[in-house]
Design a protein around this motif. Structure first.
Motif, short mmCIF file in Angstrom:
data_model
loop_
_atom_site.label_atom_id
_atom_site.label_comp_id
_atom_site.label_asym_id
_atom_site.label_seq_id
_atom_site.Cartn_x
_atom_site.Cartn_y
_atom_site.Cartn_z
N PRO A 199 -14.02 -3.40 -0.42
CA PRO A 199 -13.70 -3.16 0.99
C PRO A 199 -13.30 -1.70 1.17
CG PRO A 199 -12.21 -4.79 0.02
CD PRO A 199 -13.02 -4.21 -1.09
N ARG A 200 -13.89 -1.05 2.14
CA ARG A 200 -13.58 0.36 2.39
C ARG A 200 -13.01 0.47 3.78
NH1 ARG A 200 -14.42 4.22 -1.48
NH2 ARG A 200 -15.50 3.18 -3.17
N ILE A 201 -11.98 1.28 3.90
CA ILE A 201 -11.34 1.42 5.20
C ILE A 201 -12.27 2.15 6.17
CG2 ILE A 201 -10.15 3.60 4.68
CD1 ILE A 201 -7.71 2.22 6.07
N GLU A 202 -13.25 2.87 5.63
CA GLU A 202 -14.19 3.58 6.50
C GLU A 202 -15.16 2.60 7.16
OE1 GLU A 202 -13.59 4.40 3.33
OE2 GLU A 202 -12.38 6.20 3.68
N ARG B 1 -1.16 10.81 0.15
CA ARG B 1 -0.15 10.97 1.19
C ARG B 1 0.70 9.71 1.17
NH1 ARG B 1 -3.59 11.90 6.21
NH2 ARG B 1 -5.28 11.36 4.83
N HIS C 233 -9.72 7.18 -7.72
CA HIS C 233 -8.82 8.26 -7.39
C HIS C 233 -8.20 8.91 -8.63
CE1 HIS C 233 -6.36 10.56 -4.65
NE2 HIS C 233 -5.34 10.34 -5.45
N ALA D 61 1.06 4.01 -3.23
CA ALA D 61 0.79 5.44 -3.19
C ALA D 61 1.90 6.22 -3.88
CB ALA D 61 0.64 5.90 -1.74
N ASN E 48 1.27 8.49 -7.27
CA ASN E 48 1.67 9.90 -7.30
C ASN E 48 2.58 10.19 -8.49
OD1 ASN E 48 0.19 10.65 -5.10
ND2 ASN E 48 1.88 10.49 -3.65
N GLY F 139 -10.92 1.48 -5.85
CA GLY F 139 -10.41 2.61 -5.08
C GLY F 139 -9.35 3.36 -5.87
N VAL G 100 0.81 -1.22 0.00
CA VAL G 100 0.00 0.00 0.00
C VAL G 100 0.85 1.27 0.00
CG1 VAL G 100 -1.91 1.18 1.13
CG2 VAL G 100 -1.72 -1.27 1.30
N ARG H 34 -16.71 -0.30 9.37
CA ARG H 34 -16.40 -0.91 10.66
C ARG H 34 -17.29 -2.11 10.86
NH1 ARG H 34 -13.05 1.79 9.87
NH2 ARG H 34 -12.18 3.56 10.95
N LEU I 243 -7.92 2.55 13.73
CA LEU I 243 -8.17 3.10 12.40
C LEU I 243 -8.58 4.57 12.45
CD1 LEU I 243 -10.03 0.08 10.79
CD2 LEU I 243 -7.76 0.87 10.21
N ASP I 244 -9.32 4.94 13.48
CA ASP I 244 -9.81 6.33 13.55
C ASP I 244 -8.76 7.28 14.14
OD1 ASP I 244 -12.17 5.58 12.45
OD2 ASP I 244 -13.20 5.33 14.38
N LEU J 42 -5.46 -2.78 4.65
CA LEU J 42 -6.27 -2.31 5.78
C LEU J 42 -7.76 -2.27 5.45
CD1 LEU J 42 -4.07 0.59 7.10
CD2 LEU J 42 -4.95 -1.27 8.47
N SER J 43 -8.10 -2.05 4.16
CA SER J 43 -9.53 -1.92 3.87
C SER J 43 -10.25 -3.26 3.99
CB SER J 43 -9.76 -1.31 2.50
OG SER J 43 -8.60 -1.20 1.76
N ILE K 31 -2.64 4.26 6.74
CA ILE K 31 -4.05 4.59 6.51
C ILE K 31 -4.14 5.73 5.50
CG2 ILE K 31 -6.14 5.49 7.60
CD1 ILE K 31 -5.17 4.11 10.19
N SER L 60 -2.26 6.40 3.03
CA SER L 60 -1.92 6.11 1.64
C SER L 60 -3.00 5.31 0.93
CB SER L 60 -0.57 5.39 1.57
OG SER L 60 -0.53 4.32 2.45
N VAL L 61 -4.07 4.95 1.62
CA VAL L 61 -5.19 4.28 0.95
C VAL L 61 -5.92 5.31 0.07
CG1 VAL L 61 -7.42 3.14 1.32
CG2 VAL L 61 -5.48 2.61 2.79
N PRO L 62 -6.09 5.00 -1.24
CA PRO L 62 -6.66 6.01 -2.15
C PRO L 62 -8.00 6.61 -1.70
CG PRO L 62 -5.79 4.20 -3.42
CD PRO L 62 -5.66 3.81 -1.98
N ARG M 151 -8.98 7.35 1.09
CA ARG M 151 -8.79 8.30 2.18
C ARG M 151 -8.33 9.66 1.69
NH1 ARG M 151 -9.08 7.63 7.83
NH2 ARG M 151 -10.92 6.35 7.90
#
Lengths: 336, 324
Positions: A273-276, B269, A234, A205, A209, A230, A201, A278, B243-244, B215-216, B255, B257-259, B261
């Motif tokens: 899967p989204r990191i947001e 980042r 982006h 990134a 970039n 994802g 990951v 829970r 995570l938060d 992580l996702s 966290i 570097s996840v697109p 985010r």
């Protein structure tokens, strides 16, 4: 911006076994006297239309076996289509003279998924990156050191390492070598086939970039092939969703993620899967992707679709505009 | 809650000709019954070796160099190979990234599954067959009776992974270690597999260790998360807290570097540099060369500090209440 750089018109690609004389006789005999011979042809891409404008980033999304890599290869000129036309700046590649065709091919370069398999392990970095510009006379014979160093630097590699071999680099650095190699012949169009899928990951990134910087600095156009929504969201201006060799939906990136129209796109987005997220309950689209050797009749997605109607198994839906610039191939849109 | 597994100060080192590689260095964590622990890290962070150490599959030149692995109070680091074999595949199971690591390509699925049942029970052939069929049905393989007669190459990648999971589930294990089992699969198939293992944890009380670099994937599944870097756990705690409000700069960078985010079209980042070689890694925080918060003190070993109520971080300059 408003000039198409690559256009595919009605492109199909079929892969089948090649039969020798004896096999052809056997097949025609069994067709006349016995059971018809089994159809062994894979329709990897089926009547595919696509236009990519200069400066655009088009994301091509689909699951394994949907034909997205085959599209990439046909665009890059590595593989000829079985049917249809590939146009580069409005001209059919087949109709070009040898000299013009070589030029067109140089302008379209490809970056591959596997940074381990796509570099020759027995060549030094300076040759991997420097060979093509030397061959095509972009640098003077025997010279070109400065040119090479500039190419490496642009991809974020230290020119001091140019005498090294690929195995002396990490995965992310190798992907940079692949990028430097593609850019060394001054292309206008880059096909990135899962170019960041094999990377961690944090390294992913860095490479994404780099792609964005290069787009700005060199005015590049991208076809970005990926299964990772994802990443595509982006990077892309426009997104094409593929299922079993056909486009099911095509729209500007924001639009596709905000208002997905096709049931397959909706299901795909729900599963990302989204990191947001829970602690959620996972549910899934039923069934598997059917084999492209024997695709279901009508709409390819109907056996897995929650909204399938009788019509879906008979008639293949065509791409229709559902909103400005947003097209989708689904019979549901015909119902009020 | 009963603790299924407790790992204390685990060290797994590889004694190579070039020097000692401390793949796992002083790692401690525990997993309770029915709980999902996400073990997150990039390639070479030691997350897979941690999994292999628990199930006793570390090959030479690697070996356990210290610490204890307590499975229901019994130390797996000290038991004999024979005792380990009676637990492995029975009470403790593992799913690998590549299902062909589990499956034998020249044997039919029924042969392999019946063998796995009979290795740990006195079941008759027909009882074992029934159990195998039910296990295949449970992981969502259509017409399991017929599929039992197939060979592994007759399955697609997703189906093969499901067979491997079915084999891991044959004995309703107390502990399941999953090493990136969905990395090679498509998102729709990945979701099906996540649904299966989630059901297992809630319905059978299986404790699950899910090893991943993504992580996702883990954010929707895990109760707790442990982040590994260069052989050590740098941060561990409840999933939503980690995570938060990540405390370790590495977690924060990961966290970030996840697109999804990042704002669309803007630069992601990124964490500068790359993961260090574990060969002869010196003292001090291994992340300091890539860290924006590093100071001279980071050249010493950062201690494990507790952030109340129960989060652990290994950093001299943890981030406090910074949203990811």
């Amino acid at each position: 911006m408003n000039e198409p750089i690559i256009e595919l018109r009605g492109v199909s690609k079929r892969f089948g076994p090649s039969y020798d004389a004896a096999a052809r006789v056997a097949r025609s005999l069994s067709a006349r006297f016995g059971s018809p011979p089994r159809n062994e042809t894979v329709r990897a891409v089926d009547m595919f239309d696509m236009t990519v404008m200069r400066g655009e980033v088009v994301g091509l999304v689909g699951e394994s076996g949907c034909g997205k890599s085959t599209i990439g290869r046909m665009v890059a000129g590595i593989m000829p289509p079985t049917e249809g036309q590939v146009l580069f700046k409005g001209k059919d590649i087949v109709s070009l003279s040898t000299e013009q065709a070589k030029d067109a091919k140089l302008k379209v370069q490809m970056i591959f998924q596997d940074p381990y398999a796509s570099l020759n392990p027995r060549m030094r970095v300076e040759d991997i990156v420097g060979e093509a510009p030397r061959y095509h006379g972009m640098v003077p014979k025997g010279g070109g050191d400065d040119y090479l160093d500039a190419q490496l630097q642009r991809a974020g590699l230290d020119p001091a390492f140019k005498r090294r071999y690929p195995h002396q680099f990490s995965g992310g650095q190798r992907q940079r070598i692949g990028i430097a190699r593609a850019l060394a012949v001054q292309p206008e169009f880059l096909v990135c086939d899962e170019a960041v899928a094999a990377l961690d990951v944090s390294i992913q990134a860095q490479i994404l970039n780099l792609f964005m910087d290069l787009r700005r600095d060199l005015d590049l156009t991208y076809l970005f092939i990926s299964h990772d929504l994802g990443v595509v969201e982006h990077l892309s201006d426009r997104v094409l969703i593929m299922y079993l060799g056909r486009i099911v939906e095509s729209a500007p990136a924001e639009e596709v993620f905000a208002h997905p129209n096709h049931p397959y796109t909706q299901a795909l987005l729900a599963e990302v899967p989204r990191i947001e997220a829970r602690k959620r309950r996972f549910t899934a689209i039923k069934g598997e992707i059917p084999s492209p050797m024997n695709p279901p009749p009508g709409c390819h997605f109907h056996p897995r679709c929650p909204h399938a109607m009788p019509r879906c198994s008979v008639e293949a839906p065509v791409l229709k505009e559902v909103a400005s610039g947003h097209r989708s191939a689904c019979h549901l849109n015909d119902m009020g | 809650m009963t603790v299924t597994l407790e790992v204390r100060n685990l060290r797994t080192h590889f004694f190579t000709r070039a020097g000692i590689v401390k793949a796992v260095d002083d790692v401690s964590f525990k997993v309770e019954r029915g709980q999902v622990l996400g073990l997150v890290g990039e390639s070479g962070s030691g997350k897979s070796v941690t999994g292999f150490s628990i199930i006793g599959l570390v090959d030479p030149p690697g070996r356990l160099a210290g610490g204890s692995i307590l499975y229901r109070g019994q130390d797996l680091a000290k038991i004999s190979e024979e005792e380990m074999r009676s637990l492995r595949g029975n009470r403790i199971a593992m799913i690998f990234q590549d299902p062909m690591m589990t499956l034998n390509p020249v044997l039919r699925i029924d042969t392999q599954m019946i063998e796995a049942v009979q290795a740990h029970t006195n079941a008759s052939h027909s009882e074992a067959w029934t159990r195998s069929r039910d296990a295949l049905g449970m992981v969502g393989i259509p017409s399991p009776e017929e599929r039992l007669r197939s060979y592994p190459h007759q399955f697609s990648g997703g189906m093969r992974q499901r067979v491997a999971i079915a084999i891991a589930l044959l004995h309703n294990p107390d502990l399941l270690i999953a090493d990136e089992p969905t990395t090679a699969l498509d998102v729709t198939i990945q979701a099906q597999i996540l649904a299966e293992v989630q059901k297992l944890a809630t319905e059978h009380g299986t404790a699950l260790i899910w090893i991943t670099h993504d992580l996702s994937v883990i954010s929707g599944l895990a109760d707790r998360i442990a982040v590994m870097y260069a052989g050590r756990i740098v941060e561990a705690g409840e999933a939503s807290t980690v995570l938060d409000r990540p405390a370790h700069p590495y977690t924060h960078g990961l966290i970030g570097s996840v697109p999804s985010r990042n704002k669309k079209g803007e630069k992601l980042r990124q964490i500068p540099g790359m993961t260090p070689s574990l060969l002869n890694l010196g003292v001090g925080c291994a992340f300091r060369t890539r860290c924006a918060r590093a100071t001279a003190v980071c050249e010493q070993e950062p201690p494990e500090t507790l952030i109340p109520p129960e989060r652990i971080v290994r950093c001299f300059h943890p981030m406090q209440d910074v949203a990811a």
